[in-house]
Design a protein around this motif. Structure first.
Motif, PDB file in Angstrom:
ATOM      1  N   LYS A  48      -3.224 160.935  66.146  1.00  0.00           N
ATOM      2  CA  LYS A  48      -3.509 159.486  66.156  1.00  0.00           C
ATOM      3  C   LYS A  48      -2.296 158.699  65.679  1.00  0.00           C
ATOM      4  CE  LYS A  48      -6.789 157.788  63.314  1.00  0.00           C
ATOM      5  NZ  LYS A  48      -8.211 157.517  62.976  1.00  0.00           N
ATOM      6  N   SER A  98     -12.606 157.076  64.003  1.00  0.00           N
ATOM      7  CA  SER A  98     -13.193 158.171  64.767  1.00  0.00           C
ATOM      8  C   SER A  98     -14.526 157.697  65.327  1.00  0.00           C
ATOM      9  CB  SER A  98     -13.389 159.400  63.879  1.00  0.00           C
ATOM     10  OG  SER A  98     -14.481 159.205  63.016  1.00  0.00           O
ATOM     11  N   LYS A 101     -17.611 157.228  63.182  1.00  0.00           N
ATOM     12  CA  LYS A 101     -17.751 156.136  62.206  1.00  0.00           C
ATOM     13  C   LYS A 101     -18.435 154.904  62.795  1.00  0.00           C
ATOM     14  CE  LYS A 101     -14.268 158.209  59.414  1.00  0.00           C
ATOM     15  NZ  LYS A 101     -12.868 158.460  59.170  1.00  0.00           N
ATOM     16  N   ARG A 177     -17.737 168.016  52.468  1.00  0.00           N
ATOM     17  CA  ARG A 177     -17.385 166.625  52.790  1.00  0.00           C
ATOM     18  C   ARG A 177     -17.555 166.400  54.283  1.00  0.00           C
ATOM     19  NH1 ARG A 177     -13.703 163.744  56.480  1.00  0.00           N
ATOM     20  NH2 ARG A 177     -14.205 161.613  55.915  1.00  0.00           N
ATOM     21  N   GLN A 179     -17.800 163.047  57.452  1.00  0.00           N
ATOM     22  CA  GLN A 179     -17.684 161.638  57.799  1.00  0.00           C
ATOM     23  C   GLN A 179     -19.090 161.035  57.764  1.00  0.00           C
ATOM     24  OE1 GLN A 179     -14.939 160.878  61.218  1.00  0.00           O
ATOM     25  NE2 GLN A 179     -15.485 162.983  61.710  1.00  0.00           N
ATOM     26  N   ASN A 221      -5.323 167.168  60.977  1.00  0.00           N
ATOM     27  CA  ASN A 221      -5.718 166.394  59.789  1.00  0.00           C
ATOM     28  C   ASN A 221      -5.682 167.260  58.538  1.00  0.00           C
ATOM     29  OD1 ASN A 221      -6.077 164.038  61.177  1.00  0.00           O
ATOM     30  ND2 ASN A 221      -8.305 164.023  61.074  1.00  0.00           N
ATOM     31  N   TYR A 244     -11.281 159.224  68.917  1.00  0.00           N
ATOM     32  CA  TYR A 244     -11.217 157.871  68.361  1.00  0.00           C
ATOM     33  C   TYR A 244     -11.519 156.822  69.424  1.00  0.00           C
ATOM     34  CZ  TYR A 244      -8.512 160.713  65.165  1.00  0.00           C
ATOM     35  OH  TYR A 244      -8.118 161.711  64.318  1.00  0.00           O
TER      36      TYR A 244
HETATM   37  C1  LMR Z   1     -12.295 161.941  59.133  1.00  0.00           C
HETATM   38  O1  LMR Z   1     -12.767 161.050  58.409  1.00  0.00           O
HETATM   39  O2  LMR Z   1     -12.390 163.151  58.890  1.00  0.00           O
HETATM   40  C2  LMR Z   1     -11.542 161.525  60.381  1.00  0.00           C
HETATM   41  O3  LMR Z   1     -12.278 160.552  61.044  1.00  0.00           O
HETATM   42  C3  LMR Z   1     -10.194 161.011  60.034  1.00  0.00           C
HETATM   43  C4  LMR Z   1      -9.458 160.555  61.279  1.00  0.00           C
HETATM   44  O4  LMR Z   1      -9.376 159.357  61.491  1.00  0.00           O
HETATM   45  O5  LMR Z   1      -8.983 161.443  62.001  1.00  0.00           O
END
Ligand code: LMR
Length: 340
Positions: A48, A98, A101, A177, A179, A221, A244
């Motif tokens: 990204k 992403s 979200k 953890r 999202q 990531n 995304y």
């Molecule tokens: C996450 O929160 O794990 C991902 O959405 C982060 C991202 O933007 O790649």
């Protein structure tokens, strides 16, 4: 150190100019007629981060410096918890959250992309995004005066923890953890884990402090946040997709001159195509770096192990169908499977 070396290699391999420092970008923006402020939560050298940098360079070149894009990466300006509000208020002009979200802000249909074991490969994802389902999802964003300008890939997510995660039993009792997606929460509960919603920017710290035990990420990531320093095991589950949606607020988009809108649209279309084509390579390169670092053990899953995880998470598809309607699930499966 390792992440910095990866970044240099990627920047060279991808033919980008060096990634700018934030202060330099902001200073250049002072000379432009139009400034577009863009915020995101990941490192600059992720798929990204690199695609958005490509976008910045294309806008600069096409407008000959008349339109400037200023990028605030890595949750430096806004994080998951406040970036949408900042967009609604006009404090930032463009985001690339992403797809996961969008559920909590009123678009549960976007959580289709979070369904475990929905996609077998990146081609299936492309078919969905480019087809009617992908376009209808973008159009839904108008409900909140958002304009969806396109999709960008990261890749497939894998599970990490301080133990291998190869079978449903391995997840039992782990705090993981996630999202802010109800689909991902359901997936973790179906595996016997306890989902903990945390913003991306807080994840590494939470892993280091043992507030959570594990997480799921594409390798890019994981590697660029140095999570390999705080997780001993990475299991290559490829159980879900992370991509995304690039969004702007309607108010910002409408007040641009038509020519500027067209130029930004063109630069973005080029950069999203470039970024999605490059994402797999970036993840592969980061996986090679992760293996070479020996900091985290990397585990492959065989077909039987993947099938057991798939079976354990089947109820997640039914759960989402109950919330958004069976028809969406049927359509996304059909679109993914359709031959080109
Ligand atoms: C996450 O929160 O794990 C991902 O959405 C982060 C991202 O933007 O790649």
């Amino acid at each position: 150190m390792q992440a910095a070396a990866t970044r240099r290699r990627l920047v060279q391999a991808l033919g980008l100019a060096a990634l700018p420092r934030l202060g330099a970008a902001a200073a250049a923006a002072g000379r432009a007629r139009v400034t577009l402020r863009l915020s995101h939560v990941v490192a600059q050298q992720t798929p990204k981060g690199l695609a958005l940098e490509h976008f910045r360079e294309r806008v600069q070149a096409l407008s000959q410096g008349d339109i400037q894009v200023v990028i605030h990466p890595n949750s430096l300006l806004y994080g998951d918890e406040d970036e949408m509000q900042a967009l609604q208020l006009g404090a930032v002009d463009m985001l690339a959250p992403s797809l996961s979200k969008f559920g909590p802000i009123g678009f549960p249909e976007f959580e289709l992309f979070d369904l475990p074991f929905l996609f077998d490969d990146a081609e299936q994802v492309q078919r969905v995004k480019q087809g009617a389902v992908g376009q209808e999802l973008l159009a839904l964003l108008a409900r909140q005066r958002l304009v969806g300008l396109g999709y960008l890939d990261n890749g497939f997510k894998h599970m990490s923890a301080n133990r291998p995660l190869l079978a449903p039993e391995d997840f039992v009792g782990l705090r993981v953890r996630i999202q802010s997606s109800r689909v991902i929460a359901h997936q973790m509960r179906a595996l016997g884990a306890r989902p903990v919603v945390l913003s991306f920017g807080e994840t590494r710290r939470a892993l280091a402090a043992r507030v959570v035990d594990g997480t799921e990420n594409p390798i890019s990531n994981f590697w660029t946040q140095n999570m390999h320093q705080v997780q001993t095991d990475m299991s290559l589950t490829a159980h879900g997709y992370l991509g995304y949606c690039i969004v702007v607020h309607e108010r910002f988009w409408r007040q641009l001159a038509p020519g500027d809108r067209a130029l930004i649209g063109q630069a973005l279309a080029e950069s999203l195509a470039w970024g999605s084509a490059m994402a797999q390579r970036a993840n592969e390169q980061d996986l090679a770096a992760l293996r070479a670092s020996s900091a985290t053990r990397v585990h492959e899953l065989d077909a039987v192990q993947r099938q057991r995880l798939r079976h354990a998470t089947r109820s997640v598809h039914e759960g989402l169908a109950a919330r958004i309607g069976e028809e969406w699930i049927r359509r996304i499966r059909g679109a993914a499977a359709a031959s080109v």
